[in-house]
Scaffold this motif. Structure first.
Motif, PDB file in Angstrom:
ATOM      1  N   PHE A   1       4.290  -3.396  -2.317  1.00  0.00           N
ATOM      2  CA  PHE A   1       3.391  -1.716  -3.777  1.00  0.00           C
ATOM      3  C   PHE A   1       2.537  -1.689  -2.914  1.00  0.00           C
ATOM      4  CE2 PHE A   1       0.220  -0.850  -6.353  1.00  0.00           C
ATOM      5  CZ  PHE A   1       1.097   0.481  -6.587  1.00  0.00           C
ATOM      6  N   PRO A   2       1.631  -1.894  -1.458  1.00  0.00           N
ATOM      7  CA  PRO A   2       0.619  -1.282  -0.870  1.00  0.00           C
ATOM      8  C   PRO A   2       1.024  -0.291   0.474  1.00  0.00           C
ATOM      9  CG  PRO A   2       0.355  -3.344  -0.898  1.00  0.00           C
ATOM     10  CD  PRO A   2       1.108  -2.823  -1.911  1.00  0.00           C
ATOM     11  N   TRP A   3       2.817  -1.294   0.535  1.00  0.00           N
ATOM     12  CA  TRP A   3       3.129  -1.109   2.015  1.00  0.00           C
ATOM     13  C   TRP A   3       3.780   0.209   1.540  1.00  0.00           C
ATOM     14  CZ3 TRP A   3       8.386  -1.193   2.426  1.00  0.00           C
ATOM     15  CH2 TRP A   3       8.969  -0.765   4.055  1.00  0.00           C
TER      16      TRP A   3
ATOM     17  N   PHE B   1       3.708  -7.203  -2.888  1.00  0.00           N
ATOM     18  CA  PHE B   1       3.122  -6.670  -1.214  1.00  0.00           C
ATOM     19  C   PHE B   1       4.247  -5.582  -0.967  1.00  0.00           C
ATOM     20  CE2 PHE B   1       2.061 -11.533  -0.936  1.00  0.00           C
ATOM     21  CZ  PHE B   1       1.256 -11.692  -0.121  1.00  0.00           C
TER      22      PHE B   1
ATOM     23  N   VAL C   1       2.941   2.851   0.549  1.00  0.00           N
ATOM     24  CA  VAL C   1       2.539   3.838  -0.555  1.00  0.00           C
ATOM     25  C   VAL C   1       1.859   4.645   1.164  1.00  0.00           C
ATOM     26  CG1 VAL C   1      -0.114   4.636  -1.008  1.00  0.00           C
ATOM     27  CG2 VAL C   1       1.191   2.883  -2.444  1.00  0.00           C
ATOM     28  N   ALA C   2       1.794   3.230   2.223  1.00  0.00           N
ATOM     29  CA  ALA C   2       1.469   4.149   3.303  1.00  0.00           C
ATOM     30  C   ALA C   2       2.979   4.220   4.047  1.00  0.00           C
ATOM     31  CB  ALA C   2       0.391   2.755   4.144  1.00  0.00           C
TER      32      ALA C   2
END
Lengths: 123, 233
Positions: free
Chosen positions: A79-81, A77, A83-84
């Motif tokens: 990982f995408p967080w 979880f 990136v943004a």
């Protein structure tokens, strides 16, 4: 997709190298079959091997593996967080801190229970 | 053939080959290792579908954690490695599974636009089930839809957005905590007598196994340290 092309090239190179090395050892290796039983034994530091090589592991490893899966899911979880993260600002950081806080409560609880200690669990 | 197609064919061969090995091998440990190859191939499919995030999750969770759990389970279980299981029903099971897959594919897959099975007497019952309503309602995408470049960041944004997935995201944390409690409960402290009795039984069985595996009964006695090092786990 193109970002992952190097990984695919690496896979092809790695499997190619392994096949090549095996092929070379088959081609140039000695072909005489070992008649001597000692030569067929697995190497164990010059000792006579005792029992099978694949031994049973203590059941404690199972708990470690389960705990590892749980914290692995937590990391996915991130990982995408991550990136943004820059555009999410403080609200994003706070949300993730709550998420980690809930999981850390569980982590702290199992720590207190002694689940991370090797000897405590069966005494 | 484009590079994508070449990669897809290589991956498909690897996945189907390793998956077949997993279900046909009698050596569970080797099966568990080949399962990693199959998982890796599936991660490759995700990459081909432009979903790097799922590929990363697949590698981290399935290869990194679940495979390890399966391998540990095999190594924890007594006699699992030496056992040679035999399955006399493999052939009939394979035929039944293939038939069922064919029916499902024809009934709910993309082919349902071409062949209509809802009129066939026995199969019509299948179409009245709830799963038929769910599966039959899937609008199959044939068009090549572009995946936006920023999909990972979009996912991250949706995850911490109160109007989107913040609540489910935090509920996942509670779910993980619940599983954690369950794992601890299974591996909980037991009464010393219970543990001692179990250990004695295991030690006895291990000694019997070792005696059965000894190649020559006339082998010279081993140094004391070598025996102690195998017994202290």
């Amino acid at each position: 997709m193109n970002d992952f092309l190097p990984i695919f090239v690496l896979l092809v190179l790695a499997s190619g190298l392994v096949s090549l090395v095996l092929l070379i050892s088959v081609l140039f290796g000695p072909r005489r079959r070992a008649r001597n039983e000692t030569k067929l034994q697995p190497y164990e530091s010059g000792m006579r091997p005792i029992g099978p090589a694949q031994r049973r592991l203590p059941v404690r490893f199972y708990l470690i593996a389960v705990l590892f899966i749980l914290f692995d899911i937590e990391v996915v979880f991130f990982f995408p967080w991550a990136v943004a993260l820059r555009e999410l600002g403080w609200a994003g950081l706070l949300s993730m801190l709550i998420f980690i806080g809930i999981l850390e409560a569980g982590h702290f609880w199992l720590w207190r229970r002694g689940a991370l200690e090797w000897e405590k669990m069966d005494k | 053939m484009t590079l994508q197609q070449v990669i897809f064919i290589i991956l498909a061969i690897a996945v189907i080959g390793s998956a077949l090995f997993v279900v046909t091998t009698s050596n569970l440990f080797r099966g568990a290792l080949m399962l990693i190859v199959a998982f890796f191939g599936v991660a490759g499919f995700y990459v081909l579908l432009d979903n790097g995030l799922f590929a990363v999750a697949q590698v981290m969770i399935y290869i990194g954690a679940i495979s390890i759990l399966i391998i540990f389970s095999v190594m924890l279980t007594r006699g699992m490695q030496a056992m040679i299981p035999r399955n006399a029903q493999a052939g009939s099971v394979a035929i039944a599974a293939a038939l069922l897959f064919l029916i499902l594919l024809l009934a709910f897959g993309p082919f349902r636009l071409v062949v209509d099975l809802s009129g066939v007497p026995i199969l019509s019952a299948l179409f009245r089930t709830e799963s038929a309503r769910v599966l039959g309602g899937v609008p199959w995408q044939f068009a090549n839809r572009e995946v936006p470049e920023t999909y990972i960041a979009d996912f991250g944004r949706a995850l911490v957005d109160l109007n989107q997935f913040l609540l489910p995201f935090l509920l996942v944390a509670f779910l993980v905590d619940a599983v954690l409690a369950g794992a601890i409960y299974i591996a909980r402290q037991r009464k010393p007598a219970e543990v001692i009795a179990e250990r004695e039984a295991i030690a006895k069985e291990e000694a019997e196994e070792l005696a059965a595996l000894q190649p020559q009964p006339t082998a010279p006695t081993l140094p004391q340290g070598a025996i102690a090092s195998t017994a202290d786990h």
